[in-house]
Design a protein around this motif. Structure first.
Motif, PDB file in Angstrom:
ATOM      1  N   THR A   1       0.827  -1.204   0.000  1.00 54.34           N
ATOM      2  CA  THR A   1       0.000   0.000   0.000  1.00 54.34           C
ATOM      3  C   THR A   1       0.862   1.255   0.000  1.00 54.34           C
ATOM      4  N   ALA A   2       1.976   1.204   0.749  1.00 52.42           N
ATOM      5  CA  ALA A   2       2.841   2.378   0.849  1.00 52.42           C
ATOM      6  C   ALA A   2       3.777   2.517  -0.340  1.00 52.42           C
ATOM      7  N   ALA A   3       3.987   1.453  -1.088  1.00 53.62           N
ATOM      8  CA  ALA A   3       4.970   1.484  -2.167  1.00 53.62           C
ATOM      9  C   ALA A   3       4.586   2.480  -3.253  1.00 53.62           C
ATOM     10  N   ALA A   4       3.315   2.498  -3.626  1.00 54.51           N
ATOM     11  CA  ALA A   4       2.890   3.383  -4.719  1.00 54.51           C
ATOM     12  C   ALA A   4       3.091   4.855  -4.365  1.00 54.51           C
ATOM     13  N   PRO A   5       2.550   5.346  -3.219  1.00 56.16           N
ATOM     14  CA  PRO A   5       2.779   6.762  -2.917  1.00 56.16           C
ATOM     15  C   PRO A   5       4.254   7.101  -2.702  1.00 56.16           C
ATOM     16  N   ALA A   6       5.013   6.194  -2.070  1.00 55.41           N
ATOM     17  CA  ALA A   6       6.435   6.460  -1.859  1.00 55.41           C
ATOM     18  C   ALA A   6       7.177   6.527  -3.188  1.00 55.41           C
ATOM     19  N   GLY A   7       6.848   5.613  -4.093  1.00 57.53           N
ATOM     20  CA  GLY A   7       7.496   5.620  -5.401  1.00 57.53           C
ATOM     21  C   GLY A   7       7.140   6.857  -6.199  1.00 57.53           C
ATOM     22  N   ILE A   8       5.875   7.260  -6.129  1.00 59.46           N
ATOM     23  CA  ILE A   8       5.446   8.467  -6.847  1.00 59.46           C
ATOM     24  C   ILE A   8       6.169   9.692  -6.305  1.00 59.46           C
TER      25      ILE A   8
ATOM     26  N   ALA B   1       8.731  11.906  -8.513  1.00 59.16           N
ATOM     27  CA  ALA B   1       8.418  13.321  -8.716  1.00 59.16           C
ATOM     28  C   ALA B   1       9.559  14.207  -8.231  1.00 59.16           C
ATOM     29  N   TYR B   2      10.106  13.887  -7.063  1.00 56.34           N
ATOM     30  CA  TYR B   2      11.161  14.737  -6.506  1.00 56.34           C
ATOM     31  C   TYR B   2      12.433  14.646  -7.341  1.00 56.34           C
ATOM     32  N   LEU B   3      12.760  13.460  -7.796  1.00 56.40           N
ATOM     33  CA  LEU B   3      13.964  13.282  -8.605  1.00 56.40           C
ATOM     34  C   LEU B   3      13.896  14.115  -9.889  1.00 56.40           C
ATOM     35  N   LEU B   4      12.758  14.055 -10.573  1.00 55.33           N
ATOM     36  CA  LEU B   4      12.610  14.834 -11.804  1.00 55.33           C
ATOM     37  C   LEU B   4      12.665  16.328 -11.509  1.00 55.33           C
ATOM     38  N   ARG B   5      12.014  16.746 -10.449  1.00 54.57           N
ATOM     39  CA  ARG B   5      12.015  18.161 -10.088  1.00 54.57           C
ATOM     40  C   ARG B   5      13.419  18.635  -9.705  1.00 54.57           C
ATOM     41  N   PHE B   6      14.160  17.788  -9.027  1.00 49.82           N
ATOM     42  CA  PHE B   6      15.522  18.154  -8.657  1.00 49.82           C
ATOM     43  C   PHE B   6      16.395  18.315  -9.903  1.00 49.82           C
ATOM     44  N   LEU B   7      16.214  17.436 -10.883  1.00 51.92           N
ATOM     45  CA  LEU B   7      16.951  17.556 -12.144  1.00 51.92           C
ATOM     46  C   LEU B   7      16.607  18.878 -12.833  1.00 51.92           C
ATOM     47  N   TYR B   8      15.328  19.203 -12.851  1.00 56.96           N
ATOM     48  CA  TYR B   8      14.898  20.481 -13.447  1.00 56.96           C
ATOM     49  C   TYR B   8      15.537  21.662 -12.710  1.00 56.96           C
ATOM     50  N   LEU B   9      15.552  21.587 -11.388  1.00 56.26           N
ATOM     51  CA  LEU B   9      16.110  22.660 -10.583  1.00 56.26           C
ATOM     52  C   LEU B   9      17.607  22.836 -10.873  1.00 56.26           C
ATOM     53  N   ARG B  10      18.314  21.740 -11.041  1.00 51.98           N
ATOM     54  CA  ARG B  10      19.738  21.816 -11.362  1.00 51.98           C
ATOM     55  C   ARG B  10      19.959  22.500 -12.712  1.00 51.98           C
TER      56      ARG B  10
ATOM     57  N   GLY C   1       5.585  20.160  -3.931  1.00 55.97           N
ATOM     58  CA  GLY C   1       5.019  19.712  -5.204  1.00 55.97           C
ATOM     59  C   GLY C   1       4.986  18.206  -5.319  1.00 55.97           C
ATOM     60  N   SER C   2       5.993  17.525  -4.787  1.00 57.30           N
ATOM     61  CA  SER C   2       6.009  16.055  -4.817  1.00 57.30           C
ATOM     62  C   SER C   2       4.927  15.479  -3.912  1.00 57.30           C
ATOM     63  N   VAL C   3       4.667  16.143  -2.790  1.00 56.92           N
ATOM     64  CA  VAL C   3       3.545  15.737  -1.929  1.00 56.92           C
ATOM     65  C   VAL C   3       2.228  15.882  -2.681  1.00 56.92           C
ATOM     66  N   SER C   4       2.110  16.922  -3.499  1.00 57.03           N
ATOM     67  CA  SER C   4       0.895  17.099  -4.317  1.00 57.03           C
ATOM     68  C   SER C   4       0.652  15.875  -5.194  1.00 57.03           C
ATOM     69  N   CYS C   5       1.711  15.283  -5.725  1.00 57.62           N
ATOM     70  CA  CYS C   5       1.566  14.099  -6.575  1.00 57.62           C
ATOM     71  C   CYS C   5       0.996  12.926  -5.778  1.00 57.62           C
TER      72      CYS C   5
ATOM     73  N   LEU D   1       1.437   9.649 -11.317  1.00 59.81           N
ATOM     74  CA  LEU D   1       2.539   9.730 -12.267  1.00 59.81           C
ATOM     75  C   LEU D   1       2.341  10.900 -13.232  1.00 59.81           C
ATOM     76  N   GLY D   2       1.098  11.135 -13.617  1.00 60.82           N
ATOM     77  CA  GLY D   2       0.813  12.291 -14.472  1.00 60.82           C
ATOM     78  C   GLY D   2       1.182  13.593 -13.782  1.00 60.82           C
ATOM     79  N   CYS D   3       0.869  13.668 -12.496  1.00 61.21           N
ATOM     80  CA  CYS D   3       1.239  14.857 -11.715  1.00 61.21           C
ATOM     81  C   CYS D   3       2.761  14.991 -11.652  1.00 61.21           C
ATOM     82  N   ALA D   4       3.451  13.875 -11.472  1.00 59.22           N
ATOM     83  CA  ALA D   4       4.910  13.902 -11.410  1.00 59.22           C
ATOM     84  C   ALA D   4       5.528  14.367 -12.719  1.00 59.22           C
ATOM     85  N   LEU D   5       4.792  14.229 -13.836  1.00 55.69           N
ATOM     86  CA  LEU D   5       5.316  14.570 -15.163  1.00 55.69           C
ATOM     87  C   LEU D   5       4.700  15.845 -15.734  1.00 55.69           C
TER      88      LEU D   5
END
Length: 680
Positions: A5-12, A16-25, A93-97, A118-122
């Motif tokens: 149950t926790a895997a899906a929200p944790a993975g999302i 989301a955070y990884l992609l956002r961090f790349l964008y921030l860099r 923003g990642s919490v929003s996802c 996943l759509g929110c993450a992207l």
């Protein structure tokens, strides 16, 4: 089971955070990262003032306060590191996802929730706004959290409803138009058949309202205490309504010609105009009510134009194009390749409409979601469009878009004849999708909405970053493109002002010439700078600041007569301008025309309404210098020099002034005094 149950929200969240961090860099290497202007600068400076001790303020709020207060708390704990601030914001923003995942799972099923998360993450615009020093990233999690609490169970519990109301109240302190959403949800609860009858029916909406008032009442009481008017959020709603529904409105942001499109001046310009029209002083609340009435009066008097205006607002709201406000999504794509591969509004919205059609059999259960979506959309249409205004609706659209994707297997079975009962809904969904995509992808914006503003901001960012050549090149391209547009109006840019949104186009072209003049001044190319300032002034003949800049360029180039003429014209346009009269006085001083210099300085002092210490220091330094240069009046300079040193002892001319005071204390026959040097 719990791990699953926790895997899906944790993975999302992690994705989301990884992609956002790349964008921030990527954006950290751009000139925009430390470049604050307009709303971001306003909220940042407001937060600095709060963190410095001004927690209450002195006026009714005219801009939404929540972000600045949160930013002030951040500054007290972490300082003013804008990189760390953005790391926290992309975390939100990642919490929003995760919240979007939970909303999709609650409304439909886990598979829909995963697709939605996943759509929110992207979703690219979320990256764009979360990476700015700006309030808008707060609205998606607040709106989604409120909806989750309101839909927690049937019938809704009173405590979750109070929590939903509190989140909507917080959202109202980010965007005032959430007040309409609060009213829509309260009305739904009154008539919701799932709620008990009789007195119990009122308990649900009252709980929702109580939660919201618990957040908003302290703000209203604070506004009453400092400003004499009870305002639950901000006092600027009337001005915003008029921009979206007055004679200059076109569906996007087009302020009246007498309003400076800057949050520091916008509302004050509206209040000034209201005072002119009513002939009396107005409080912030009274001015807001005045502009509400003016906007409503124009709509009532022009029903045909109002209908076309609202139709265009609707089209702009659902269009894929991200109408820019402070910064442009499309300019940021130059510095982040990732942003070019992310989801945008058009495909999400088109799929969402298809998802609505596919889930239409469940419309009764989904009615509150439909009402919340429609209510929020109407609250935006009541004013005007920016891309950021529709962000709170995106989580719901992502859920319905995910529902369409989740039902693709069923759709495939329907096509092969194994689920004939779903064929009508499938046909409707496909028809909606095919009709929506062209509608959402035809760029309905125009030069009226964003007349080269993105590149004006880019050049300003380059200039602040020390990349003057790139800033100059960008501005010259803006001017060349603008002249090409002007040729469609007979070669005269001012004729474009008669077209819808044309005033904004002319102001943008004027700003391009003015900014280019500033870059040329930095490079000591004074003659070229003067040409640019003169072009800016010709396009904005009512703007005294262009003439003041022109005077500075002419003075730096040695043309004192031309500089004096420019300053005189500026003072004629704005008689209350301290800068115009002070600068004119300094030119007269350098020309040896002391009586005229003295007269202009006295006029400049009278023009000061709320003088700063530096303005007063400039005035006293200049008065002392002029009096010191007039035979027989040298000792009249003493009190002015003394006061100038008290106000600004670190001025460049301070040492010479001290020497002059020492000479005045001894035998007469002073040497020539130092010229006045403004510190502004």
């Amino acid at each position: 089971m719990r791990l699953r149950t926790a895997a899906a929200p944790a993975g999302i969240f992690a994705f989301a955070y990884l992609l956002r961090f790349l964008y921030l860099r990527q954006m950290a290497a751009s000139p925009f990262f430390d470049f604050l202007q307009l709303d971001p600068l306003y909220y940042h400076d407001w937060a600095v003032a709060i963190a410095s001790g001004d927690w209450i303020g002195k006026e009714v709020f005219e801009q939404s306060p929540l972000y600045s207060y949160l930013l002030a708390l951040y500054m007290l704990v972490f300082g003013r590191d804008l990189y760390l601030l953005r790391l926290i914001q992309i975390g939100v923003g990642s919490v929003s996802c995760v919240l979007v995942y939970l909303l999709g799972a609650r409304l439909f099923d886990r598979r829909t929730g995963i697709f939605a998360g996943l759509g929110c993450a992207l979703y690219g615009p979320f990256f764009f706004y979360e990476g700015q020093v700006m309030k808008e990233f707060l609205t998606p999690p607040l709106a989604t959290g409120a909806l989750l609490l309101a839909l927690r169970r049937r019938p809704p519990g009173l405590a979750p409803l109070a929590g939903a109301g509190a989140l909507i109240g917080l959202a109202c302190l980010v965007r005032d138009n959430f007040l309409l959403l609060l009213a829509v949800l309260a009305l739904w609860l009154v008539f919701d058949p799932g709620v008990s009858t009789g007195r119990g029916r009122l308990a649900a909406p009252l709980s929702l309202m109580a939660g919201a008032l618990a957040v908003l009442l302290p703000v209203g009481i604070r506004n009453l205490a400092v400003g004499g008017g009870f305002v639950l959020t901000t006092s600027g709603g009337g001005e915003v309504f008029y921009i979206g529904n007055g004679p200059y409105a076109n569906g996007a942001y087009v302020p009246p010609p007498w309003v400076r499109s800057n949050p520091r001046f916008e509302h004050e310009d509206f209040r000034k105009k209201a005072r002119e029209m009513t002939g009396r002083d107005l409080t912030r609340s009274e001015a807001s009510r005045f502009w509400w009435k003016e906007g409503a009066r124009w709509l009532a008097a022009n029903p045909g134009r109002a209908l076309r205006l609202w139709a265009r607002k609707f089209a702009l709201f659902w269009n894929d194009h991200e109408l820019p406000d402070n910064y442009s999504y499309y300019t940021f794509k130059r510095f982040s390749w990732l942003l070019g591969y992310l989801l945008t509004f058009g495909p999400v919205a088109a799929l969402a409409w298809a998802g609505v059609a596919l889930s239409s059999s469940d419309w009764r259960r989904l009615l509150p979601v439909y009402l919340a979506s429609a209510g929020y959309m109407v609250s935006v249409l009541m004013v005007f469009n920016f891309g950021r205004f529709r962000l709170p609706l995106v989580p719901i659209l992502l859920v319905f878009a995910a529902r369409a994707l989740a039902l693709l297997p069923d759709a495939a079975r329907a096509l092969t004849g194994r689920a004939p009962s779903r064929v009508p809904r499938l046909r409707a969904a496909v028809a909606i999708l095919l009709a929506a995509l062209p509608f959402m992808y035809i760029d309905l914006s125009s030069g009226a909405e964003e007349p080269f503003q993105d590149r004006l901001h880019l050049s300003a960012a380059y200039r602040q970053a020390g990349r003057a050549r790139e800033a100059e090149s960008t501005l010259r391209q803006v001017i060349a493109d603008a002249e090409q547009v002007a040729r469609r109006h007979g070669g005269d840019p001012t004729r474009a002002a008669t077209t819808p949104g044309g005033i904004t186009f002319v102001l943008a072209l004027s700003a391009a010439h003015r900014d280019l003049g500033g870059i040329l001044m930095d490079d000591k190319r004074y003659a070229e700078a003067a040409r640019e300032y003169r072009a800016a002034s010709d396009l904005s003949p009512g703007d005294a600041s262009c003439l003041i800049s022109l005077g500075g360029a002419l003075k730096a180039g040695g043309d004192l007569e031309g500089a004096a003429a420019a300053y005189r014209n500026a003072a004629a346009i704005d008689p209350a301008s301290f800068a115009a009269r002070f600068d004119l006085a300094t030119v007269y001083y350098e020309m040896g025309r002391m009586p005229e210099a003295l007269s202009e300085l006295e006029a400049a002092r009278r023009a000061m309404t709320e003088p700063t210490p530096l303005d007063l220091a400039d005035y006293h330094y200049a008065m002392g210098a002029v009096l010191y240069a007039i035979p027989g009046r040298e000792r009249e300079a003493v009190p002015h020099f003394t006061e100038a040193l008290r106000l600004n002892s670190a001025a460049p001319q301070a040492a010479e002034v001290r020497e002059a005071l020492a000479r005045l204390a001894g035998p007469p026959s002073p040497p020539p005094p130092p010229p006045p040097t403004p510190e502004r």
